[in-house]
Enzyme design. Structure first.
Site, PDB file in Angstrom:
ATOM      1  N   THR A  11      44.744  45.346  10.467  1.00  0.00           N
ATOM      2  CA  THR A  11      45.749  44.307  10.673  1.00  0.00           C
ATOM      3  C   THR A  11      45.772  43.934  12.160  1.00  0.00           C
ATOM      4  O   THR A  11      45.366  44.707  13.015  1.00  0.00           O
ATOM      5  CB  THR A  11      47.137  44.763  10.219  1.00  0.00           C
ATOM      6  OG1 THR A  11      47.625  45.788  11.094  1.00  0.00           O
ATOM      7  CG2 THR A  11      47.095  45.295   8.789  1.00  0.00           C
ATOM      8  N   GLY A  12      46.259  42.731  12.428  1.00  0.00           N
ATOM      9  CA  GLY A  12      46.239  42.257  13.813  1.00  0.00           C
ATOM     10  C   GLY A  12      44.826  42.018  14.305  1.00  0.00           C
ATOM     11  O   GLY A  12      44.534  42.169  15.494  1.00  0.00           O
ATOM     12  N   ALA A  13      43.938  41.607  13.397  1.00  0.00           N
ATOM     13  CA  ALA A  13      42.507  41.540  13.717  1.00  0.00           C
ATOM     14  C   ALA A  13      42.091  40.253  14.406  1.00  0.00           C
ATOM     15  O   ALA A  13      40.917  40.105  14.754  1.00  0.00           O
ATOM     16  CB  ALA A  13      41.681  41.718  12.440  1.00  0.00           C
ATOM     17  N   SER A  15      43.006  39.096  17.366  1.00  0.00           N
ATOM     18  CA  SER A  15      42.891  39.150  18.830  1.00  0.00           C
ATOM     19  C   SER A  15      43.107  40.562  19.328  1.00  0.00           C
ATOM     20  O   SER A  15      43.497  41.459  18.577  1.00  0.00           O
ATOM     21  CB  SER A  15      43.898  38.202  19.492  1.00  0.00           C
ATOM     22  OG  SER A  15      45.219  38.653  19.267  1.00  0.00           O
ATOM     23  N   GLY A  16      42.835  40.765  20.606  1.00  0.00           N
ATOM     24  CA  GLY A  16      43.153  42.013  21.275  1.00  0.00           C
ATOM     25  C   GLY A  16      42.498  43.235  20.675  1.00  0.00           C
ATOM     26  O   GLY A  16      41.313  43.221  20.310  1.00  0.00           O
ATOM     27  N   ILE A  17      43.263  44.320  20.578  1.00  0.00           N
ATOM     28  CA  ILE A  17      42.747  45.604  20.117  1.00  0.00           C
ATOM     29  C   ILE A  17      42.233  45.504  18.685  1.00  0.00           C
ATOM     30  O   ILE A  17      41.187  46.061  18.342  1.00  0.00           O
ATOM     31  CB  ILE A  17      43.831  46.689  20.233  1.00  0.00           C
ATOM     32  CG1 ILE A  17      44.191  46.943  21.700  1.00  0.00           C
ATOM     33  CG2 ILE A  17      43.381  47.985  19.571  1.00  0.00           C
ATOM     34  CD1 ILE A  17      45.396  47.851  21.888  1.00  0.00           C
ATOM     35  N   GLY A  18      42.962  44.791  17.818  1.00  0.00           N
ATOM     36  CA  GLY A  18      42.532  44.656  16.432  1.00  0.00           C
ATOM     37  C   GLY A  18      41.180  43.982  16.321  1.00  0.00           C
ATOM     38  O   GLY A  18      40.310  44.414  15.554  1.00  0.00           O
ATOM     39  N   TYR A 154      60.405  46.695  21.859  1.00  0.00           N
ATOM     40  CA  TYR A 154      59.014  47.129  21.670  1.00  0.00           C
ATOM     41  C   TYR A 154      58.916  48.644  21.812  1.00  0.00           C
ATOM     42  O   TYR A 154      58.245  49.314  21.016  1.00  0.00           O
ATOM     43  CB  TYR A 154      58.120  46.435  22.693  1.00  0.00           C
ATOM     44  CG  TYR A 154      56.655  46.792  22.595  1.00  0.00           C
ATOM     45  CD1 TYR A 154      55.858  46.251  21.600  1.00  0.00           C
ATOM     46  CD2 TYR A 154      56.068  47.666  23.511  1.00  0.00           C
ATOM     47  CE1 TYR A 154      54.504  46.567  21.506  1.00  0.00           C
ATOM     48  CE2 TYR A 154      54.730  47.981  23.425  1.00  0.00           C
ATOM     49  CZ  TYR A 154      53.955  47.433  22.427  1.00  0.00           C
ATOM     50  OH  TYR A 154      52.620  47.755  22.335  1.00  0.00           O
TER      51      TYR A 154
END
Length: 338
Positions: A11-13, A15-18, A154
């Site tokens: 999930t969150g794929a 951008s960024g770490i994903g 957060y």
């Protein structure tokens, strides 16, 4: 487990770490199932993953919708026959003083960062339990252990993610499922578009607080956890030092963090427009791994400098803690500084 030919849901794929994790898994020959809100961004990531040597399936998903996350798991099994690993990586944040943050924004952060991970775990674990093996990876943050000002929601969400992982590990052991693993990753500051997309009500533009580590470094850690699962892994020398210092000198660690965040996580003179960022609507564009903060693996000199600064602060705190008595021997102060 072997990463090659495994099936990994991320999930969150977009951008960024994903995104970096998806590319790293694909480069190792895994089949990746990509989830995020931006369909066009996922399709681009899928193309890059296939070019890297993996198989890819893009499934636009809002992780706050439990039904959509369950459907994501079914799509993964329907396409590839099983789920070997699930990486919960979707996250949002807001920079704001606590009383200035709209309550709706606060709820949305909790829905994405906490309930999104809950939905992911509830979708993945039935498959992993039935197989008797598999890995669930939850991406938390060092702020789960060393909270900071201006991103209190957060911080609390990432502390909840860390607690969730601990509890799930205990349940799985009690059920005798020793080959179903739950891992928690605690990165320090990472070079991603995260800060540019954040909600902001401080009046000051947010930036990545140095030292900044690359998203690819976190992705390598996650791939290594799929091979050899571990309970918790901190990514970044500075993060490990901060966590250690918060255990030894909690009061000093709080004061250090508050000053660092105020001076280096928000620009002093660059204003920012107030607004919810990408909390309710995904950011425009096709996404990227990097946020342009020049994150890289620290050199030896930078590592030594960072660690030296933290140790020096710890020594100052320790000196305040101890003072000589009348005989000249050291003894602890009578009151605890917290």
């Amino acid at each position: 487990m072997k990463v090659r030919d495994s099936v990994v849901v991320i999930t969150g794929a977009s951008s960024g770490i994903g995104r970096a994790t998806a590319l790293a898994c694909a480069a190792q020959g895994a089949a990746v199932v990509l989830a995020a809100r931006r369909r066009h961004a996922l399709l681009e990531v899928a193309r890059h993953c296939e070019a890297a040597g993996g198989r890819a399936l893009a499934v636009p998903t809002d992780v706050t919708d439990s039904g959509a996350v369950q459907a994501l798991a079914r799509r993964a099994v329907g396409r590839f026959g099983r789920i070997d690993a699930w990486v919960n990586c979707a996250a949002v944040t807001a920079f704001s003083r606590f009383l200035d943050l709209p309550l709706g924004d606060l709820r949305r952060i909790v829905e994405v960062n906490v309930m999104g991970y809950v939905h992911g775990a509830r979708a993945a674990l039935p498959y992993l339990r039935d197989q008797g093996r598999g890995v669930l990876v939850n991406v938390s943050s060092i702020v789960s252990a060393v909270p900071q000002p201006y991103t209190q929601t957060y911080c609390l969400s990432k502390a909840a993610v860390r607690a969730l992982g601990t509890s799930l590990r205990q349940e799985l052991r009690l059920d005798g499922l020793k080959d179903v693993k739950v891992c928690t990753v605690l990165p320090a500051t990472v070079d991603t578009p995260f800060f540019e997309h954040a909600a902001n009500y401080t009046g000051r533009k947010a930036k990545a607080m140095p030292p900044v580590y690359s998203a690819e470094r976190v992705a390598r850690t996650i791939v290594n956890l799929l091979r050899l699962p571990r309970r918790e892994v901190v990514v970044g020398t500075t993060g490990r030092s901060l966590i250690l210092q918060s255990k030894l000198f909690p009061g000093f660690a709080e004061r250090l963090m508050e000053q660092q965040v105020d001076k280096t996580h928000l620009y002093l003179t660059v204003p920012a427009r107030s607004g919810p960022g990408n909390l309710f609507q995904p950011a425009p564009g096709t996404g990227s791994v990097s946020g342009g903060w020049h994150g890289r693996r620290q050199t030896t000199v930078r590592r030594i400098a960072s660690l030296g600064a933290l140790l020096a602060g710890g020594l100052v705190a320790a000196r305040r803690w101890w003072r000589p008595d009348a005989s000249g021997a050291d003894r602890p102060r009578n009151r605890i500084r917290t």
